[in-house]
Structure formats: structure tokens, C-alpha cells
Design a protein around this motif. Structure first.
Motif, short mmCIF file in Angstrom:
data_model
loop_
_atom_site.label_atom_id
_atom_site.label_comp_id
_atom_site.label_asym_id
_atom_site.label_seq_id
_atom_site.Cartn_x
_atom_site.Cartn_y
_atom_site.Cartn_z
N LEU A 25 0.58 -0.94 0.09
CA LEU A 25 -0.14 0.35 -0.40
C LEU A 25 1.03 1.13 -0.04
CD1 LEU A 25 -2.62 0.96 0.79
CD2 LEU A 25 -2.55 1.66 2.43
N LEU A 26 0.65 2.27 -0.82
CA LEU A 26 1.16 3.26 -0.77
C LEU A 26 0.99 4.06 -0.36
CD1 LEU A 26 2.75 3.60 -4.91
CD2 LEU A 26 3.68 2.03 -2.67
N ALA A 27 1.76 5.53 0.21
CA ALA A 27 1.45 6.61 0.68
C ALA A 27 -0.30 7.22 0.07
CB ALA A 27 2.17 7.41 0.62
N THR A 28 -0.01 7.13 -1.03
CA THR A 28 -0.69 7.93 -2.38
C THR A 28 -2.22 6.58 -1.85
OG1 THR A 28 -0.13 6.04 -4.54
CG2 THR A 28 0.83 9.27 -3.30
N GLY A 29 -1.99 5.57 -1.34
CA GLY A 29 -3.31 4.80 -1.71
C GLY A 29 -3.13 3.76 -2.60
N ARG A 30 -2.39 3.52 -2.75
CA ARG A 30 -2.23 3.21 -4.66
C ARG A 30 -2.59 1.60 -3.35
NH1 ARG A 30 0.49 3.56 -9.87
NH2 ARG A 30 -0.34 2.33 -11.61
N ASP A 31 -2.92 0.13 -4.35
CA ASP A 31 -2.47 -0.82 -4.08
C ASP A 31 -1.52 -1.08 -5.09
OD1 ASP A 31 -3.69 -0.84 -1.98
OD2 ASP A 31 -5.07 -2.24 -2.55
N VAL A 32 -0.18 -2.18 -4.88
CA VAL A 32 0.80 -2.25 -6.03
C VAL A 32 1.42 -3.77 -5.61
CG1 VAL A 32 1.39 -0.10 -7.02
CG2 VAL A 32 2.87 -0.75 -5.69
N VAL A 33 1.63 -4.07 -6.45
CA VAL A 33 2.83 -5.97 -6.35
C VAL A 33 4.13 -5.62 -6.95
CG1 VAL A 33 2.50 -8.41 -7.20
CG2 VAL A 33 0.66 -6.99 -6.46
N VAL A 34 4.97 -6.12 -6.43
CA VAL A 34 5.81 -6.01 -6.02
C VAL A 34 6.46 -7.51 -6.21
CG1 VAL A 34 8.68 -5.32 -5.97
CG2 VAL A 34 6.78 -3.34 -5.24
N LYS A 35 7.47 -7.38 -7.74
CA LYS A 35 8.21 -9.05 -7.88
C LYS A 35 9.89 -8.82 -8.00
CE LYS A 35 3.41 -11.05 -9.74
NZ LYS A 35 3.30 -11.67 -10.82
N ALA A 36 10.44 -9.75 -7.11
CA ALA A 36 11.65 -9.95 -6.90
C ALA A 36 11.64 -11.06 -7.58
CB ALA A 36 12.25 -9.57 -5.88
N ARG A 37 12.47 -11.50 -8.51
CA ARG A 37 13.80 -12.94 -9.15
C ARG A 37 14.84 -12.87 -9.48
NH1 ARG A 37 10.40 -9.45 -11.40
NH2 ARG A 37 10.18 -10.82 -13.53
N GLU A 38 15.49 -13.84 -9.05
CA GLU A 38 17.37 -13.98 -9.34
C GLU A 38 16.75 -13.43 -10.92
OE1 GLU A 38 20.55 -17.42 -10.45
OE2 GLU A 38 18.61 -17.79 -9.25
N ASP A 39 17.99 -12.54 -11.40
CA ASP A 39 17.63 -11.91 -12.80
C ASP A 39 18.50 -13.17 -13.30
OD1 ASP A 39 17.93 -10.42 -14.93
OD2 ASP A 39 18.98 -9.13 -14.12
#
Length: 292
Positions: A25-39
Motif C-alpha cells: 500500500l503506497l502513501a497515495t492510497g494505491r495498491d501495487v505488487v512488487v516482484k523480485a527474482r533471480e536475474d
């Protein structure tokens, strides 16, 4: 702040498997999804293809950023697309519903021009150049291989030989088309997830693999042969092209390879193989249809 314009104020969910996925949840009220994986060089193509599909109206989350290198990781953010229900079951009717979505997905990807996302995901990587039968997976390779049932090793060898002998063009496709990666609303597809699992294999192989993994919501399993048959028939009907004899054989070979991979994976990890009984019961018929 640099990529999203606001800092996160709460973690809504976190999931870890091959990738780490965070709902923020961002400070602007927006929901986002962040994905991280081995490059490993695949992420840029996968995210670019996902973005193009989203722009064309396909039901998937729209990437907000491209894949960005952060140390040894590839990271990107995408819109949140929550909600929807699982469609459970492995009957021919359920298989046909999944096949219709897969045909739509493959039709959309047919016009997407990105660099092939190689190497292919490990459960569909029969085309590897590593020594031995299986693609190299360090955590598995150091375990006692004698634990893997002999018939699974023999089956995988026959499948790999058949698949590598195929002279078919490769295309872009979703290689993890499992029930747990799809959500439905009011009987219609709402979201397809896990775009990290795009692959570069023959169309028939991708459809064949999907025809065998569509019911998965957790531990590995294998649907009845008549359900894979219904999936493949529906897929060809919607795409408007019948598979050639070679493509039919490749599809059936590819339907069994992920299950063999799963039995090996689960056996070497010491967990009861979820698909073991089904693989043993179906292996002869699926190998026959694959001409392997």
C-alpha cells in the motif's frame, strides 16, 4: 519513490517461491505488487510481453515498471488485480473452459515480439544442454538420485528423446497454466497470473503441458487422460487449426514431462508425490500417444 512516486506504508501480503512477491500500500492510497527474482535474463522479456497483453485487454495485471536490475535480482512493479475465485476440478468440461482461456492467451502472444525468455522454466526445460537427463538444479542434483522411481527416469528419457526430435517452430507461451495462477468471476476469466513463467517452445508442447497442469492448486497432480484430450481438442477448435500428427505426439509427450519432473522433485524433497499414482496409471497410454 523513484519508480512509483510514493513510498510504501504497509505490506498487504508477502509470498515466496521461486520469486518473492509483495503487495504494498503506497502513501497515495494505491495498491501495487512488487516482484523480485533471480536475474537469469528472462524477466525483461516476460514483463514486456505481459505489458503488451494488458494493453490489448487481456485479463492480467498491467506492469507499472519494466524489469530493473537490483543487485542479483530482477525487480518490477505491477498493478494490483485482486479478487476472483479458483475454478477447481479436472473433468473434461472444466478442461475445456481452461483450454478456451489458453487459446485466447496464445492468440494474444502470437503477435508479441520480445526476445525469447530463455532458459525455459525448469519444469518444461527438456531442451537444456546440461549433462544428464534433467536440467541442472543444484538443490536437487546433490541429493540421492536413486530415490527417484526407475520408471520415472525411463519415462523422462523417452519423453525427452521424442521432444528433442521434433522439428517444430518455437513460440511464446505460458508454461505454468495452473488453476492456482488463474482467477474467475461469474464464470468468466478475471485474471491470469505468473507471467514469469513464459517459455519458448513449440505451440503443441505448450498446449500439451497446459492440458496436464491446468487443475493444479497445490501439490502436483495429473488429470484424467480424457480431460487432457478435451483440453487439446477445444484448444485446436478455438485456434482454428488442427495439430499435425507430429504436433499431436509432441503435445502428449509434453503433457507427461512436467509430471515426471514433479515426481522427481517431490521424491528428492522427501514429500509424498502428489502425482505419483496418476503418473504410474497413465504413463503407458500417454507414452503411446506421444509415440515415445
Amino acid at each position: 519513490m523513484e519508480h512509483l512516486g510514493a513510498e510504501p506504508v504497509a505490506v498487504l501480503f508477502e509470498a515466496r517461491s521461486i520469486s518473492a512477491v509483495f503487495g504494498l500500500l503506497l502513501a497515495t492510497g494505491r495498491d501495487v505488487v512488487v516482484k523480485a527474482r533471480e536475474d537469469d535474463g528472462r524477466a525483461a522479456s516476460c514483463v514486456a510481453a505481459q505489458a503488451l497483453l494488458a494493453d490489448r485487454g487481456f485479463p492480467c495485471a498491467r506492469p507499472i515498471t519494466p524489469a530493473t536490475g537490483v543487485g542479483a535480482l530482477a525487480v518490477h512493479a505491477e498493478e494490483s488485480r485482486p479478487g476472483g475465485e479458483l475454478l477447481r476440478g479436472d473433468s473434461p468440461d472444466v478442461a475445456a473452459r481452461y483450454a478456451a482461456v489458453f487459446a485466447r492467451l496464445m492468440d494474444g502472444l502470437a503477435g508479441v515480439a520480445v526476445s525469447p525468455p530463455l532458459p525455459n522454466p525448469r519444469w518444461i526445460r527438456w531442451d537444456h544442454t546440461d549433462p544428464g537427463l534433467w536440467p541442472s538444479i543444484e538443490d536437487l542434483d546433490r541429493r540421492d538420485q536413486h530415490a527417484v522411481p526407475a520408471y520415472v527416469v525411463e519415462t523422462a528419457g523417452r519423453l525427452r528423446e521424442r521432444l528433442l526430435a521434433a522439428d517444430l517452430p518455437r513460440v511464446l507461451g505460458h508454461a505454468d497454466f495452473e488453476a492456482q495462477n488463474l482467477r474467475w468471476r461469474d464464470g468468466h476469466i478475471w485474471a491470469v497470473h505468473d507471467w514469469d513463467s513464459l517459455a519458448w517452445q513449440p505451440e503443441a508442447a505448450l498446449a500439451g503441458a497446459a492440458s496436464a497442469v491446468f487443475p493444479k492448486t497445490g501439490p502436483a497432480l495429473l488429470p484424467p487422460i480424457e480431460s487432457s484430450e478435451a483440453f487439446l481438442a477445444t484448444y485446436q477448435d478455438i485456434r482454428g487449426r488442427r495439430f499435425t500428427t507430429e504436433e499431436q505426439e509432441v503435445a502428449w509427450a509434453a503433457s507427461l514431462w512436467p509430471a515426471a519432473h514433479d515426481v522427481r522433485w517431490e521424491t528428492l524433497h522427501g514429500t509424498p508425490p502428489g502425482s505419483h499414482d496418476a503418473v504410474r496409471a497413465q504413463v503407458t497410454e500417454r507414452l503411446h500417444r506421444a509415440n515415445a
